[in-house]
Design an enzyme around this catalytic site. Structure first.
Site, PDB file in Angstrom:
ATOM      1  N   HIS A 240       0.766  -1.304   0.265  1.00  0.00           N
ATOM      2  CA  HIS A 240      -0.015   0.371  -0.350  1.00  0.00           C
ATOM      3  C   HIS A 240       0.990   1.022   0.457  1.00  0.00           C
ATOM      4  CE1 HIS A 240       0.169   0.913   4.466  1.00  0.00           C
ATOM      5  NE2 HIS A 240      -0.237  -0.664   4.826  1.00  0.00           N
TER       6      HIS A 240
ATOM      7  N   ASP B 218       0.150   4.523   1.630  1.00  0.00           N
ATOM      8  CA  ASP B 218      -0.677   5.713   2.118  1.00  0.00           C
ATOM      9  C   ASP B 218      -0.435   5.123   3.384  1.00  0.00           C
ATOM     10  OD1 ASP B 218      -2.403   3.312   2.009  1.00  0.00           O
ATOM     11  OD2 ASP B 218      -3.386   3.843   3.375  1.00  0.00           O
TER      12      ASP B 218
ATOM     13  N   ASP C  41       6.069   0.830   7.777  1.00  0.00           N
ATOM     14  CA  ASP C  41       5.118   0.244   6.866  1.00  0.00           C
ATOM     15  C   ASP C  41       4.116   1.516   6.212  1.00  0.00           C
ATOM     16  OD1 ASP C  41       2.274  -0.270   6.784  1.00  0.00           O
ATOM     17  OD2 ASP C  41       1.773   0.931   9.082  1.00  0.00           O
TER      18      ASP C  41
ATOM     19  N   GLU D 114      -5.089   1.478   2.793  1.00  0.00           N
ATOM     20  CA  GLU D 114      -5.119   0.311   3.445  1.00  0.00           C
ATOM     21  C   GLU D 114      -4.957   0.721   5.536  1.00  0.00           C
ATOM     22  OE1 GLU D 114      -3.474  -2.518   5.742  1.00  0.00           O
ATOM     23  OE2 GLU D 114      -2.798  -0.738   5.923  1.00  0.00           O
ATOM     24  N   GLU D 115      -4.714   1.776   5.386  1.00  0.00           N
ATOM     25  CA  GLU D 115      -4.456   2.398   6.721  1.00  0.00           C
ATOM     26  C   GLU D 115      -5.502   3.005   7.315  1.00  0.00           C
ATOM     27  OE1 GLU D 115      -2.008   1.281   8.116  1.00  0.00           O
ATOM     28  OE2 GLU D 115      -0.520   1.423   7.842  1.00  0.00           O
TER      29      GLU D 115
ATOM     30  N   GLU E  21       4.241  -6.275   3.472  1.00  0.00           N
ATOM     31  CA  GLU E  21       4.233  -5.258   4.948  1.00  0.00           C
ATOM     32  C   GLU E  21       5.722  -5.624   5.679  1.00  0.00           C
ATOM     33  OE1 GLU E  21       1.542  -3.191   6.224  1.00  0.00           O
ATOM     34  OE2 GLU E  21       0.451  -3.705   5.466  1.00  0.00           O
TER      35      GLU E  21
ATOM     36  N   HIS F  17       2.922   2.064  12.732  1.00  0.00           N
ATOM     37  CA  HIS F  17       2.090   3.199  13.784  1.00  0.00           C
ATOM     38  C   HIS F  17       2.832   3.903  14.692  1.00  0.00           C
ATOM     39  CE1 HIS F  17      -2.021   1.174  12.055  1.00  0.00           C
ATOM     40  NE2 HIS F  17      -0.402   0.925  11.152  1.00  0.00           N
TER      41      HIS F  17
END
Lengths: 352, 352
Positions: A70, A72, A96, A126-127, A155, A329
């Site tokens: 992803h 984003d 990430d 995705e987030e 990932e 995150h």
């Protein structure tokens, strides 16, 4: 628009794409840069849907693998531009998962005749809420773009192959009571007290740790919300307990629900939402070959990830990418630079 | 302004004052009518504070009793004007507690030389937050207006003398945990699950039923609110349980708190608010005489009422009034007309 040098140093490429902010909903600049860069390579067919970009080789190999990531990130917290400190690259998106994206972009540009045909998927959203997920949108709009025998989601997995993922289900348990004035509580029946029996079940529950295709999963059953009571002088006539169940991929959603209905027999239970897990798929030949090349024992993926969307299409999928997933995150997320190079090395070797 | 006929039929007087709406905060019209009507009688000294009206005889008797009632009601729900249906008067305020107020007004007007001096107290804001309570305001502003040897609060008690009242205390119990992602729940500690131990205590608790001055009280210990959890994928690190304790008047607030700290030993407990109970005070001579005249065994008052405010001034107090207290605040509240006449008869006999 920033021009991306896909064939140069993968670490520099990681830095460049990290420094193009792409918080969920704001991926366009990065998606444009990715699309433009990929269109420079004649061996790739490039497709686009919203801010998702798909590029694929069409060499007529009998097998096709999908490599996805992803574009984003979660919101920026004063952690851009990225900072390189010795062997560490620090900043939003590093772990990430733009290091994984950079590896895939480099592969796409450099492998004009891979051993398996490859479909590269770079997607948005995705987030955030699952209904916005760009991979989910591709599944709905263009499932044929995602066809393949095996998929790797880039990932972070610390360079280990993490197979499959656990499913997740949320249920709401409603415990009734009979309201009464608190001064005469024995005229009612306290729903919060009765919900103690639900907590008894949860406290006594021993989660399974089943081995699926050689990987040991670890289930969970947890109250994630409890609510009851309307006023300081009223015996509550309602208490609700929201329970989250994480289940290993040897059970599907229906089996997980049946299990919860058995565990909470006698209680009023409603399924709020559920997402299936994904079996590791490590018995697939291309997957076996890949795991052997990584040279480390594969591990189970405990959290739910987008590999489940591939599983839903009947494509076995694993997580494999540089960096520690537990840093995702966090404001201080970082990726060890040697892991970026190692991931590229393994994938290049596998596909050459 | 509606003119009140205090010396006529007490049932008609009840109907008249019910039909003057006086929801808490809107008592002025009724308070004005009450004040004006009472000022017509030379044997009464009439005082006013806000929408509370106090009238008293000053005949120099050695003893003084207080007869009190609130003028306000809970909100009207299409249940005014009142309807008389055979022996029943139905409508907002009939049972809580304008029948009791009508009886007191009739006594005030007709008993110019009572056997005990009498202070009649008609007050505002009983049905709302305690800090607004008109009787509480009189206690703060003019405690001397409330002096007496014995008090009767005309709240509905089905014509029985209800002695004293139970105290009430609310505590908040905070149960900590350790947050974690629900996919790896064993890395955290679930605060909701841990709160099960608080519910265990509540479920196992056997409330006391102590006899105080001949009346059997009935205590209670109940969760009235529970809250925990912040998201569907997070192991909660906090759960709070609000517990209401009703305690008999043989314990004061400090003793009740000590008891709860013992019951919930090991938990973090904070007292949110508390109001003391009131002992029945039935050993006081005027009270004994009154109970004998009613001719029924007295009962304990389980709910908290304003008798506790008299107890705080050192004045024993009981509840005595027409109608079923369990009908208070219901949309269908009513009072049996014979009970209005009977209450007036008993009080007139006692005071003549």
């Amino acid at each position: 628009m920033t021009r991306l040098d896909l064939t140069g140093d993968v670490v520099e490429l990681t830095r460049t794409i990290c420094d193009i902010p792409s918080v969920s909903g704001d991926e366009k600049a990065l998606a444009d840069a990715v699309e433009t860069a990929l269109r420079a390579y004649g061996h790739l067919e490039v497709l686009r849907d919203g801010d998702a970009v798909v590029a694929r080789t069409n060499t007529g190999r009998g097998t096709r693998v999908v490599i996805a990531g992803h574009l984003d990130t979660v919101p920026i917290k004063d952690n851009l531009p990225v900072v390189v400190d010795g062997d560490i690259m620090r900043g939003r998106g590093t772990v990430d998962m733009k290091a994984g994206v950079a590896v895939a972009l480099h592969l796409a540009a450099t492998l004009s005749e891979p051993r398996h045909d490859v479909t590269y998927v770079f997607y948005d959203h995705e987030e955030v809420a699952a209904r916005l997920n760009g991979l989910g949108r591709l599944v709905r709009n263009h499932p044929e773009w995602l066809a393949g025998d095996f998929a790797i989601l880039g990932e972070p997995s610390d360079g280990t192959v993490e197979g499959g993922c656990q499913g997740t289900m949320r249920v709401k348990i409603t415990v009734p009571g009979v309201a009464a004035h608190a001064a005469r509580s024995w005229k009612g029946s306290n729903a919060i007290h009765s919900a103690g029996a639900v907590l008894d079940v949860l406290r006594a529950y021993v989660p399974r740790r089943p081995v699926v295709e050689g990987l040991e999963y670890h289930e969970g059953l947890n109250a994630v919300k409890i609510e009851g009571g309307i006023a300081g002088n009223v015996i509550p006539d309602l208490c609700t307990v929201h329970v989250n169940h994480r289940f290993a991929p040897d059970r599907d959603v229906a089996a997980a629900e049946a299990h919860l209905r058995e565990v909470f027999a006698g209680f009023e239970l409603e399924v709020v939402d559920a997402a299936p897990g994904a079996r590791p798929g490590l018995e697939q030949p291309a997957a076996k070959e890949f795991v052997d090349l990584v040279g480390r024992p594969p591990a189970p993926k405990l959290g739910w990830t987008d590999v489940s969307r591939f599983a839903g299409l009947g494509i076995p999928a694993v997580n494999f990418g540089p960096g520690d997933p537990l840093l995702a995150h966090t404001d201080g997320e970082f990726v060890p630079i040697p892991e970026i190079r190692q991931a590229l090395h393994v994938l290049t070797t596998w596909l050459s």
